[in-house]
Design a protein around this motif. Structure first.
Motif, PDB file in Angstrom:
ATOM      1  N   HIS A  40       0.785  -1.148  -0.044  1.00 47.15           N
ATOM      2  CA  HIS A  40      -0.165   0.020  -0.035  1.00 47.15           C
ATOM      3  C   HIS A  40       0.913   1.352   0.184  1.00 47.15           C
ATOM      4  O   HIS A  40       0.513   2.323  -0.684  1.00 47.15           O
ATOM      5  N   ARG A  41       1.949   1.256   0.809  1.00 41.49           N
ATOM      6  CA  ARG A  41       2.714   2.391   0.822  1.00 41.49           C
ATOM      7  C   ARG A  41       3.401   2.563  -0.489  1.00 41.49           C
ATOM      8  O   ARG A  41       3.395   4.004  -1.034  1.00 41.49           O
ATOM      9  N   THR A  58       2.032   2.077  -3.474  1.00 38.24           N
ATOM     10  CA  THR A  58       0.982   2.403  -4.507  1.00 38.24           C
ATOM     11  C   THR A  58       0.275   3.406  -4.002  1.00 38.24           C
ATOM     12  O   THR A  58      -0.415   3.953  -5.070  1.00 38.24           O
ATOM     13  N   ASP A  59       0.196   3.784  -2.892  1.00 39.83           N
ATOM     14  CA  ASP A  59      -0.837   4.936  -2.503  1.00 39.83           C
ATOM     15  C   ASP A  59      -1.149   6.116  -3.385  1.00 39.83           C
ATOM     16  O   ASP A  59      -2.122   6.516  -3.685  1.00 39.83           O
ATOM     17  N   LEU A 107      -3.331   5.538  -6.611  1.00 47.01           N
ATOM     18  CA  LEU A 107      -4.654   4.920  -6.349  1.00 47.01           C
ATOM     19  C   LEU A 107      -5.710   5.963  -6.541  1.00 47.01           C
ATOM     20  O   LEU A 107      -5.453   7.347  -6.217  1.00 47.01           O
ATOM     21  N   LEU A 139      -7.859  -2.689  -3.277  1.00 44.50           N
ATOM     22  CA  LEU A 139      -6.671  -3.414  -2.506  1.00 44.50           C
ATOM     23  C   LEU A 139      -7.159  -4.804  -2.169  1.00 44.50           C
ATOM     24  O   LEU A 139      -8.252  -5.092  -1.653  1.00 44.50           O
ATOM     25  N   PHE A 191      -7.968  -1.090   6.428  1.00 43.87           N
ATOM     26  CA  PHE A 191      -7.605  -0.541   5.240  1.00 43.87           C
ATOM     27  C   PHE A 191      -8.993   0.203   4.582  1.00 43.87           C
ATOM     28  O   PHE A 191      -8.968   1.278   3.993  1.00 43.87           O
ATOM     29  N   LEU A 208      -9.353   4.135   3.866  1.00 41.05           N
ATOM     30  CA  LEU A 208      -9.406   4.759   2.538  1.00 41.05           C
ATOM     31  C   LEU A 208     -10.859   4.791   1.861  1.00 41.05           C
ATOM     32  O   LEU A 208     -10.897   5.316   0.921  1.00 41.05           O
ATOM     33  N   ALA A 211     -11.001  -2.045  -0.004  1.00 42.45           N
ATOM     34  CA  ALA A 211      -9.879  -3.178   0.417  1.00 42.45           C
ATOM     35  C   ALA A 211     -10.826  -4.432   0.639  1.00 42.45           C
ATOM     36  O   ALA A 211     -12.070  -4.442   1.132  1.00 42.45           O
TER      37      ALA A 211
END
Length: 254
Positions: free
Chosen positions: A117-118, A120-121, A124, A130, A162, A166, A173
């Motif tokens: 996640h870090r 690709t964030d 997004l 996710l 998540f 998000l 997620a």
């Protein structure tokens, strides 16, 4: 990537070279995405990339924080889906597995998802997904699958977190929880269970099949279908949910 590949949105995936992962990878490409595969073994990644012009790869260890910046540097398009399908070593039952094996499994599963996640964030967008591949043993504890049970249970909780973190951005997620598949990995689990009980591996293997309501193992094709199902806009309604693909193994509610 070629100019043509840059036009495609990305699926970023850990675990794309195994029996399950390869099937998922090609299904994502067929769905119109470019796949960025992440792993430690270049020979396996290179072989996968050779099967499609819409597959590229980056060498990184998702169990280490260094992977975050390595993966970031390779992303140059919108990330439509992030898939974490890393497996964990089979370390036997809860009475035999070492504490270190448990902590390593949690690091790969939950820690790896955090790192992914870090990385690709920033790419997004609303509608991105996710997706973590957990497993049946995270919901149905047994005495013979310690690492898979503990790590996948933690991963289930993480994906719910998540979802709340998000959700306001329209990013959802999901956990996909397959049942056992007829793979070398399942044979290793069966070996551990057979040794614990003092019976043959084939006897355990047959018993595992009978644990399914339809007396079947889950196939990689079924898991790939479930993951790609989440690409649909309607899958927003499944935010934070666990998609059980266990061939009818679960006894508990919900």
């Amino acid at each position: 990537m070629t100019a043509q590949n840059k036009k495609r949105e990305l699926a970023v995936m850990v675990g794309a070279t195994g029996a399950l992962g390869t099937t998922v990878a090609h299904r994502l490409v067929d769905a119109g995405l470019h796949l960025l595969a992440i792993g430690r073994r270049e020979d396996e990644l290179k072989a996968l990339a050779a099967t499609s012009e819409h597959i590229s790869y980056v060498i990184a260890d998702i169990g280490d924080d260094s992977a975050i910046e390595i993966i970031k540097a390779k992303i140059d398009a919108t990330v439509r889906m992030v898939v974490h399908a890393a497996g964990v070593p089979v370390a036997g039952g809860v009475l035999e597995a070492s504490p270190l094996a448990l902590s390593q499994a949690i690091n790969i599963k939950a820690g790896g998802m955090l790192r992914l996640h870090r990385a690709t964030d920033a790419h997004l967008v609303r509608g991105s997904r996710l997706v973590a591949v957990g497993g049946h043993y995270g919901f149905e504890p047994t005495a013979y699958a310690a690492t898979a049970g503990v790590a996948n249970a933690g991963l289930t909780n993480l994906m719910r977190q998540f979802s709340w973190a998000l959700g306001e951005r329209g990013i959802t997620a999901h956990l996909v929880a397959p049942g056992p598949a007829d793979t070398e990995r399942l044979r290793n689990v069966a070996n551990a269970r057979a040794a614990q009980r003092g019976v043959s591996v084939e006897e355990v293997f047959n018993e595992l099949k009978q644990e399914s309501a339809i007396h079947a193992f889950t196939t990689p094709e079924q898991v790939a279908w479930g993951i790609c199902l989440l690409l649909a806009p309607e899958a927003d309604a499944m935010a934070g949910s666990s998609l059980m693909l266990d061939s009818g193994r679960r006894h508990g509610l919900p």
